[in-house]
Enzyme design. Structure first.
Site, short mmCIF file in Angstrom:
data_model
loop_
_atom_site.label_atom_id
_atom_site.label_comp_id
_atom_site.label_asym_id
_atom_site.label_seq_id
_atom_site.Cartn_x
_atom_site.Cartn_y
_atom_site.Cartn_z
N HIS A 63 0.78 -1.39 -0.10
CA HIS A 63 -0.17 0.08 0.05
C HIS A 63 0.81 1.18 0.06
O HIS A 63 0.28 2.37 -0.07
CB HIS A 63 -1.15 -0.16 1.20
CG HIS A 63 -0.44 0.29 2.48
ND1 HIS A 63 -0.23 -0.77 3.46
CD2 HIS A 63 -0.10 1.35 3.22
CE1 HIS A 63 0.28 -0.27 4.55
NE2 HIS A 63 0.31 1.09 4.42
N ASP A 105 -0.21 -7.73 1.92
CA ASP A 105 0.47 -6.31 1.70
C ASP A 105 1.86 -6.54 1.72
O ASP A 105 2.59 -6.11 2.52
CB ASP A 105 -0.16 -5.54 2.77
CG ASP A 105 0.09 -4.04 2.63
OD1 ASP A 105 0.77 -3.59 1.52
OD2 ASP A 105 -0.41 -3.36 3.67
N SER A 199 4.28 2.22 7.91
CA SER A 199 3.87 1.08 7.00
C SER A 199 5.18 0.64 6.13
O SER A 199 5.97 1.53 5.89
CB SER A 199 2.91 1.58 6.11
OG SER A 199 1.70 1.71 6.76
#
Length: 249
Positions: A63, A105, A199
């Protein structure tokens, strides 16, 4: 929420670009030489973390995709031009083919040129088959940005997080959590966590990259979810072989 006091000399980063380590502390400069700072341009500019796994490959979260990505290696303060830094544009961003929001992810970034390994820039080992984390293990995550919802920093911070039973994340996230491909991290009784912008950074256990920071609750409370690297080893190795002929010298 725990507030860490920072020297006034620290530079603030815009809230929209900030990552967050909650309840941690500033890392010793360049003590995490495998860390990659991702400067991402899309409709807006934002940041993610990553980990250098080969001289020209960074592993991060899917992402963290954007129109263009620049990787900064060897950084401690991302608002300064440190002599240790290596700034390398991304040649190809390779998302997992079955990526969907909060599913698979994981992404490989092929760099335009190989990084030069130094004391401030080095690789982090990936797990071998069968090397996995277990509940109760204490691992470490690092990232740049806010220390709580209102406090920012430009320097790398880190926090120790305990691996949780899968049931903790199943209870929090229900059908969004997959015990086969994800790791549940962070004691819900402690105010220590990763957050937005962290992230893509690595979950490091026994000097090995075991997870990739993926998602969690909007308020930053643990437990949070990491992508389990060991579940994606065949894809990682296959993908790097596939792009072998395109690698820079």
């Amino acid at each position: 929420m725990q507030l860490l006091l920072l020297p006034m000399a620290f530079l603030l980063v815009p809230k929209a670009q900030a990552g967050e380590i909650i309840g941690g502390h500033e890392a010793r400069p360049h003590s995490r030489p495998y860390m990659a700072y991702l400067r991402i341009k899309n409709k807006k500019k934002y940041m993610c973390g990553g980990v250098l796994v080969q001289k020209n490959y960074v592993l991060t979260a899917a992402h963290c995709k954007g129109r263009s990505i620049t990787v900064i290696l060897g950084a401690h303060n991302i608002r300064k031009h440190e002599r240790t830094q290596q700034v390398i544009p991304v040649k190809t961003a390779i998302r997992h083919p079955n990526y969907h929001p909060k599913v698979n992810d994981i992404m490989l970034l092929q760099l335009q040129r190989k990084a030069t390994l130094t004391a401030a820039v080095s690789l982090l080992r990936l797990p071998r088959r069968g090397e996995q984390v277990t509940p109760g293990m204490v691992c470490r995550v690092a990232g740049w940005g806010r220390l709580d919802l209102n406090t920012s920093t430009a320097t790398l911070h880190e926090v120790e997080l305990e691996i949780q039973q899968d049931e903790q994340c199943i209870s929090c996230y229900r059908h969004r959590y997959n015990r086969t491909t994800e790791i549940c991290v962070g004691d819900p009784e402690r105010n220590q966590s990763t957050f937005k912008g962290d992230s893509g950074g690595p979950l490091v256990c026994d000097n090995m990259a075991q997870g990739i920071v993926a998602f969690g609750k909007k308020n930053g409370k643990p437990p949070r979810v990491e992508t389990k690297i060991s579940s994606f080893l065949p894809w990682i190795k296959r993908t790097m072989r596939r792009f072998q002929l395109q690698r820079p010298d």
